[in-house]
Design an enzyme around this catalytic site. Structure first.
Site, PDB file in Angstrom:
ATOM      1  N   ALA A   1     -12.247  30.428  -5.591  1.00 21.88           N
ATOM      2  CA  ALA A   1     -12.027  29.647  -4.370  1.00 21.88           C
ATOM      3  C   ALA A   1     -11.733  30.602  -3.221  1.00 21.88           C
ATOM      4  O   ALA A   1     -11.215  31.697  -3.432  1.00 21.88           O
ATOM      5  CB  ALA A   1     -10.830  28.720  -4.582  1.00 21.88           C
TER       6      ALA A   1
ATOM      7  N   GLY B   1     -11.828  30.256  -9.623  1.00 19.28           N
ATOM      8  CA  GLY B   1     -12.790  29.168  -9.473  1.00 19.28           C
ATOM      9  C   GLY B   1     -14.208  29.589  -9.829  1.00 19.28           C
ATOM     10  O   GLY B   1     -15.026  28.751 -10.233  1.00 19.28           O
TER      11      GLY B   1
ATOM     12  N   GLU C   1     -14.329  29.161 -13.393  1.00 21.63           N
ATOM     13  CA  GLU C   1     -14.240  27.718 -13.690  1.00 21.63           C
ATOM     14  C   GLU C   1     -15.599  27.041 -13.509  1.00 21.63           C
ATOM     15  O   GLU C   1     -15.944  26.107 -14.242  1.00 21.63           O
ATOM     16  CB  GLU C   1     -13.182  27.068 -12.794  1.00 21.63           C
ATOM     17  CG  GLU C   1     -11.769  27.492 -13.196  1.00 21.63           C
ATOM     18  CD  GLU C   1     -10.718  26.933 -12.270  1.00 21.63           C
ATOM     19  OE1 GLU C   1     -10.716  27.332 -11.092  1.00 21.63           O
ATOM     20  OE2 GLU C   1      -9.914  26.090 -12.698  1.00 21.63           O
TER      21      GLU C   1
ATOM     22  N   GLU D   1      -5.395  33.225 -11.128  1.00 21.41           N
ATOM     23  CA  GLU D   1      -4.677  32.396 -10.158  1.00 21.41           C
ATOM     24  C   GLU D   1      -3.169  32.613 -10.196  1.00 21.41           C
ATOM     25  O   GLU D   1      -2.485  32.539  -9.174  1.00 21.41           O
ATOM     26  CB  GLU D   1      -4.984  30.903 -10.398  1.00 21.41           C
ATOM     27  CG  GLU D   1      -6.365  30.459  -9.925  1.00 21.41           C
ATOM     28  CD  GLU D   1      -7.456  30.649 -10.967  1.00 21.41           C
ATOM     29  OE1 GLU D   1      -7.250  31.442 -11.920  1.00 21.41           O
ATOM     30  OE2 GLU D   1      -8.519  30.023 -10.820  1.00 21.41           O
TER      31      GLU D   1
HETATM   32  C1  HSC Z   1      -8.980  30.005  -7.164  1.00 23.43           C
HETATM   33  O1  HSC Z   1     -10.072  30.310  -7.525  1.00 23.43           O
HETATM   34  C2  HSC Z   1      -8.381  28.656  -7.317  1.00 23.43           C
HETATM   35  C3  HSC Z   1      -9.167  27.752  -8.250  1.00 23.43           C
HETATM   36  O2  HSC Z   1      -8.725  27.874  -9.579  1.00 23.43           O
HETATM   37  C4  HSC Z   1      -8.919  26.302  -8.006  1.00 23.43           C
HETATM   38  C5  HSC Z   1      -9.309  25.766  -6.695  1.00 23.43           C
HETATM   39  C6  HSC Z   1      -9.134  24.283  -6.784  1.00 23.43           C
HETATM   40  C7  HSC Z   1      -8.882  23.680  -5.462  1.00 23.43           C
HETATM   41  C8  HSC Z   1      -8.534  22.246  -5.677  1.00 23.43           C
HETATM   42  C9  HSC Z   1      -8.370  21.542  -4.404  1.00 23.43           C
HETATM   43  C10 HSC Z   1      -8.145  20.090  -4.616  1.00 23.43           C
HETATM   44  N1  HSC Z   1     -11.277  34.367  -1.401  1.00 23.43           N
HETATM   45  O3  HSC Z   1     -10.478  43.088  -3.106  1.00 23.43           O
HETATM   46  P1  HSC Z   1     -11.576  43.563  -2.231  1.00 23.43           P
HETATM   47  C11 HSC Z   1     -12.271  39.188   0.000  1.00 23.43           C
HETATM   48  S1  HSC Z   1      -7.960  31.133  -6.362  1.00 23.43           S
HETATM   49  C12 HSC Z   1     -11.481  34.893  -0.192  1.00 23.43           C
HETATM   50  O4  HSC Z   1     -11.248  44.535  -1.146  1.00 23.43           O
HETATM   51  P2  HSC Z   1     -12.776  44.800  -4.516  1.00 23.43           P
HETATM   52  C13 HSC Z   1     -11.159  40.183   0.334  1.00 23.43           C
HETATM   53  O5  HSC Z   1     -10.179  39.585   1.137  1.00 23.43           O
HETATM   54  C14 HSC Z   1      -8.909  32.626  -6.363  1.00 23.43           C
HETATM   55  N2  HSC Z   1     -11.709  36.208   0.031  1.00 23.43           N
HETATM   56  O6  HSC Z   1     -12.794  44.152  -3.070  1.00 23.43           O
HETATM   57  C15 HSC Z   1     -11.934  41.277   1.037  1.00 23.43           C
HETATM   58  O7  HSC Z   1     -12.161  40.824   2.354  1.00 23.43           O
HETATM   59  P3  HSC Z   1     -12.493  41.851   3.523  1.00 23.43           P
HETATM   60  C16 HSC Z   1      -8.866  33.314  -7.669  1.00 23.43           C
HETATM   61  C17 HSC Z   1     -11.728  37.007  -1.023  1.00 23.43           C
HETATM   62  O8  HSC Z   1     -14.163  45.178  -4.831  1.00 23.43           O
HETATM   63  C18 HSC Z   1     -13.269  41.283   0.284  1.00 23.43           C
HETATM   64  O9  HSC Z   1     -13.365  40.008  -0.361  1.00 23.43           O
HETATM   65  N3  HSC Z   1      -9.564  34.558  -7.583  1.00 23.43           N
HETATM   66  C19 HSC Z   1     -11.531  36.522  -2.313  1.00 23.43           C
HETATM   67  O10 HSC Z   1     -11.706  45.824  -4.619  1.00 23.43           O
HETATM   68  C20 HSC Z   1     -13.382  42.359  -0.747  1.00 23.43           C
HETATM   69  O11 HSC Z   1     -12.247  42.260  -1.615  1.00 23.43           O
HETATM   70  C21 HSC Z   1      -8.926  35.738  -7.417  1.00 23.43           C
HETATM   71  O12 HSC Z   1      -7.718  35.811  -7.397  1.00 23.43           O
HETATM   72  C22 HSC Z   1     -11.305  35.135  -2.490  1.00 23.43           C
HETATM   73  N4  HSC Z   1     -11.126  34.587  -3.695  1.00 23.43           N
HETATM   74  O13 HSC Z   1     -12.316  43.625  -5.494  1.00 23.43           O
HETATM   75  C23 HSC Z   1      -9.793  36.967  -7.255  1.00 23.43           C
HETATM   76  N5  HSC Z   1     -11.600  37.559  -3.176  1.00 23.43           N
HETATM   77  O14 HSC Z   1     -13.795  42.462   3.164  1.00 23.43           O
HETATM   78  C24 HSC Z   1      -9.391  37.695  -6.014  1.00 23.43           C
HETATM   79  C25 HSC Z   1     -11.850  38.658  -2.429  1.00 23.43           C
HETATM   80  O15 HSC Z   1     -12.524  41.027   4.741  1.00 23.43           O
HETATM   81  N6  HSC Z   1     -10.238  38.825  -5.698  1.00 23.43           N
HETATM   82  N7  HSC Z   1     -11.931  38.320  -1.137  1.00 23.43           N
HETATM   83  O16 HSC Z   1     -11.382  42.854   3.479  1.00 23.43           O
HETATM   84  C26 HSC Z   1     -10.211  40.008  -6.359  1.00 23.43           C
HETATM   85  O17 HSC Z   1      -9.540  40.166  -7.360  1.00 23.43           O
HETATM   86  C27 HSC Z   1     -10.985  41.154  -5.788  1.00 23.43           C
HETATM   87  O18 HSC Z   1     -11.202  40.902  -4.426  1.00 23.43           O
HETATM   88  C28 HSC Z   1     -12.359  41.401  -6.456  1.00 23.43           C
HETATM   89  C29 HSC Z   1     -13.131  42.495  -5.638  1.00 23.43           C
HETATM   90  C30 HSC Z   1     -12.126  41.922  -7.868  1.00 23.43           C
HETATM   91  C31 HSC Z   1     -13.189  40.169  -6.457  1.00 23.43           C
END
Ligand code: HSC
Length: 711
Positions: A63, A102, A105, A125
């Protein structure tokens, strides 16, 4: 079709490509595009199966974290996942790079999961203070069993594809092991697309149709086995300020006990509860703040100077740690010391760091040999002169550093970068000494430098933009988080720390004990209180700084001399066996010391201070306020470029509890008016510490928060 999702049908297979760089986050446009593509694939007469794949570096990072807290836009991710699961044609998720949160998921809602061997999947998450909220808590136990699901979601760590396949979380792997673990490349994506399409055709040939995950029950096991595992887990999770781990366990339990639709609703409510928790606000802020920190102003279009060889002047604890960090990142490193004896000691320190890594299994002999083959030790400065970057890491003494910069300025090849690892001293003055103003920058590493992720990049008045860009590029290669600081005594992290300690010292003088203060700050969330830390690093370090600043200190400034008295009495901390605590063989972590309390009592008596009662709440409130006030001053002075950098400095530099987001985030959560009023009330006690800065008033006047300045 939404521009972030493309759709194509060829040879009986509908190929849906997620294309939202950099990480295919599932924002509103992407969800809408994917919904349209799924409906089109379902309706398309020639499409017999659907493959969903990611363009670029990977499948999807989940997400869009930036959307949380914004007004919801349909379709919600859980509904989209349900739509995929209900598709009457087999849906195959094709994963390369990462499928996280997500993103995974989405793959769980598909009927089959194909991945490249180098891919990683996970449900992280919990690290953001939330739970998988798009069916992850329900579908994971159905594929891998509830105990594995609980561990995967509560630890939040990604799994390599092979391990995930062994656990039932992936159905089929493609690609060769070559390059496994490397970042996703085009070859990986091409191999995956071909492999996933072949897999889809094979399914069709075998007459295998949709396989909704919610109908899989084979691995659910029995409730009692899960109850035993979850009991142990809840014991470990007790006291966790985030509700997410406990809610994950509740949701897995719901998966075992409730019909799927009811359990999905349960998950949705639990997700929303977690999202609304202060811990999630802090953790999500920390995630974004860390990524924002590396964005320095004025570097667009600037090419960094190439850095391949690094010279380090000084092989003490910091120099050795910096050397290891640089060797680990693949650089050629030369470490210089003043003579052969010190050179030998420096080498021993480096070898000892690697020895510990070897014994913990973090490194193997072959990797160690590779690293040490890039290391040169020397007993003079001459071998450093051809380096692309020289980092000065000698003792914190202005005269010694000035002399060294004068020599380096003369001797090091033109175009090389000269950096100082000073924690406090004037980088502009060192730049002047070198005679090469544009080449000089501060690189303030934190101890131990090979492990701590924070790197303060101190931009001097005349540092060239390409030198600054090189420092940011270096930080990325070292796996560090760079924050930009202007020149100022103590830069960002140490200035905020100093305000924190001063507030604590005031309370110590007024009546609190160091043990009360440490306990209050541990309750606040720090792993150690300020006096435990002082004992650990040695009281003489901050004493030396106080002596250095003595001449320039405003006589009107409130000054607590208890620390000075302790140093004069030889109470230098752990290394002396006594500081704020007493350390013995049987109590290596320290015990309360009545002799110290007597010293503080006599200090109070001498200064006519009658001890007052201080509560734990007052301690943590005042210490936090002091950090906020100093953070605001750093912004006013332009030393820090944004509030969230100050948060990153405190989270990574000094163990500020991550779930609280940092001092500036705490100010926003408390409300700036409330913070301002509290500071005004305290100002008469010590104006230099409590006086609110103009920026705070300005934000309040405009109805803004610190976050407004984060951009
Ligand atoms: C989720 O998924 C919730 C869901 O379970 C449920 C949703 C349900 C909703 C219900 C509603 C009713 N979003 O880290 P980097 C950006 S929660 C937005 O430097 P790397 C980051 O900010 C999510 N942006 O690269 C950066 O931006 P910039 C769970 C995101 O190669 C750029 O991407 N997922 C983003 O070192 C590069 O990132 C996580 O926790 C995101 N989700 O690592 C994964 N993810 O370019 C979080 C990244 O402007 N992400 N960005 O600086 C990571 O762990 C790492 O970013 C990666 C890449 C391993 C993907």
């Amino acid at each position: 079709m939404g521009e972030t999702v493309s759709f194509d049908v060829a040879d009986g297979i509908a190929l849906i490509t997620l294309d939202n760089p950099p990480v295919n986050a599932l924002g509103a446009a992407m969800r809408q595009g994917l919904e349209r593509a799924m409906r089109a694939a379902t309706a398309h007469p020639a499409a017999q199966a659907v493959v969903i794949i990611g363009a670029g570096r990977g499948f999807s990072a989940g997400a869009d974290i930036a959307e949380f807290g914004q007004p919801a836009q349909a379709p919600a991710l859980p509904d989209l996942c349900n739509l995929i699961e209900a598709c009457p044609k087999p849906v195959i998720a094709a994963i390369h790079g990462v499928a996280l949160g997500g993103g995974y998921e989405l793959a769980l809602a598909a009927h089959y999961r194909v991945a490249h061997v180098a891919a990683r999947i996970g449900l992280p998450e919990v690290t953001l203070g939330i739970i998988p909220g798009a069916g992850g808590t329900q579908r994971t136990p159905r594929l891998a069993g509830p105990v594995v699901a609980l561990e995967l979601m509560t630890k939040g760590l990604p799994l390599p594809a092979r391990r995930a396949a062994d656990l039932g979380l992936l159905d089929h792997l493609v690609g060769s092991a070559e390059g496994e673990g490397d970042s996703a490349g085009q070859g990986e994506a091409d191999a995956l697309r071909a492999g996933a399409i072949a897999y889809a055709k094979d399914l069709l040939a075998k007459g295998r149709g949709p396989r909704p995950t919610r109908q899989i029950t084979g691995r659910m096991g029995d409730v009692l086995a899960y109850e035993t595992a979850v009991e142990r887990f809840r014991e470990r999770a007790r006291g966790n300020p985030s509700p997410a781990p406990g809610k994950i366990a509740d949701c897995v339990e719901a998966a075992l006990l409730l019909p799927p639709d009811a359990a999905m609703s349960f998950e949705r409510t639990a997700f929303e509860d977690c999202l609304a928790s202060p811990a999630s606000a802090g953790l999500r802020h920390a995630f974004m703040a860390e990524r924002r920190a590396a964005k320095f102003p004025g570097l667009a279009g600037i090419t960094p100077r190439p850095v391949q060889t690094i010279g380090i002047a000084g092989g003490g604890m910091m120099g050795a740690g910096i050397a290891v960090a640089c060797l680990d990142a693949g650089f050629k490193v030369t470490v210089s010391e003043v003579n052969a004896l010190e050179m030998g000691h420096a080498e021993d320190r480096i070898v000892a760091i690697y020895g510990r890594a070897l014994s913990r299994g973090k490194l193997d002999e072959a990797a160690l040999t590779g690293r040490l083959s890039r290391l040169t030790m020397c007993d003079s400065l001459s071998p450093l002169v051809d380096s692309d970057l020289v980092i000065e890491a000698i003792s914190e003494d202005m005269t010694a550093k000035s002399d060294l910069f004068a020599i380096l300025g003369e001797a090091v090849r033109p175009g090389a970068i000269l950096a100082t690892n000073t924690s406090y001293l004037d980088v502009n003055a060192l730049a002047r000494q070198s005679g090469r103003l544009a080449d000089v920058i501060g690189l303030h590493f934190f101890s131990p430098a090979h492990r701590q992720r924070l790197l303060e990049v101190v931009v001097a008045d005349h540092s060239a933009p390409e030198v600054v860009a090189s420092a940011v590029a270096l930080a990325r290669k070292l796996g560090k988080i760079p924050i930009r600081s202007g020149v100022s005594d103590g830069f960002i992290a140490n200035r905020v720390l100093s305000a924190y300690r001063t507030a604590a010292d005031h309370l110590l003088e007024e009546g609190a004990t160091p043990y009360q203060i440490d306990a209050a700050m541990r309750d606040f969330g720090f792993a150690m209180g300020p006096y435990q830390v002082l004992d650990m690093v040695g009281l003489d370090i901050s004493w030396a700084r106080r002596k250095r600043l003595e001449a320039s200190r405003d006589p009107a400034e409130r000054y607590v001399a208890i620390g000075d008295l302790m140093c004069r009495a030889g109470r230098l901390g752990q290394k002396a066996g006594r500081g704020y605590y007493r350390y013995t063989r049987s109590a290596p972590r320290g015990v309360e010391d009545p002799a110290l309390l007597a010293l503080i009592e006599s200090y109070r008596a001498e200064h006519g201070i009658t001890a007052r009662h201080v509560t734990g709440d007052e301690i943590s409130r005042r210490c936090l306020l002091a950090m906020i006030a100093e953070g605001a001053r750093l912004l006013d002075e332009g030393v820090a470029q944004r509030p969230s950098d100050i948060d990153v400095a405190m989270l990574h530099g000094f163990g500020f509890p991550r779930w609280r987001g940092g001092p500036m985030k705490q100010a926003d959560l408390q409300g700036l008016l409330q913070v301002h009023n509290a500071l005004v009330k305290l100002t008469p006690e010590a104006p230099f510490l409590w006086q609110p800065s103009p920026i705070l008033k300005e934000l309040i006047k405009n109805g803004e928060r610190f976050d407004t300045l984060n951009g």
